[in-house]
Design a protein around this motif. Sequence first.
Motif: not given
Length: 222
Positions: A113-136
């Motif tokens: 699991i890799w993280g590319n970016t983080y946004a505070a206050g975003a996402g379903t739970n409104s406490t932060g969301q990390t976007t990225g990808q699952i590799k391999a």
Amino acid sequence: MRKKTRILTAVGAAAAAVALATPSAFAGPTAPWTITPAGDFNGTAGVTVLTDNNGNKIQCATSAAAGNAPTSPVSGSPAKLANITSISFNSPCTGPFSSTWTVTTKVTPPWEIWGNTYAAGAGTNSTGQTTGQIKAISATVSGSSVLGPCTFDVTGSVAAKYNNPSAGGSNGTLDTSGGGLTLTIANKVGGGCGIVGTTASFAGLYTIKSTATGTPSPVIVG
């Protein structure tokens, strides 16, 4: 000539001062990622769907996963935030033409699991969301229908996002339903593989819980 040399020297000194005072445009992000708590975690999902580029869907009613996250901080962007060391799908899964399927995953080496970016206050739970990808990702899918038996391999990466748990509320979730990356289908064997495409997407929503401290979900901050 001396005047020109003095001018060039002054310009060079000014440029050096600016370079020292301003982060390089070519330098990568240096802010560390923190994962709390680190260590082992498990994940559970309801329905997951593998959809090939021909529109065929293989649907599994449940899935379970386990993995581990490194001790913080983790540097880099993108950065590897966790390993998936086991993942399973209920059997049989269902597909087109009344077909039934078994998904056998390969986690040696582990999925990542890799993280590319983080946004505070975003996402379903409104406490932060990390976007990225699952590799391999690596798995073998085998099944049979009125068209005959079929076995094929699925490898590659999928886009993913992790929603931090809300304070005193919902758990963290790992979501692969956003698309953006495709898996490769190869090594097709059997007459039933005639309708199977060459690429696929994967959609699933996993509730993640830490096993190191009980039930709380990990919180990721970048």
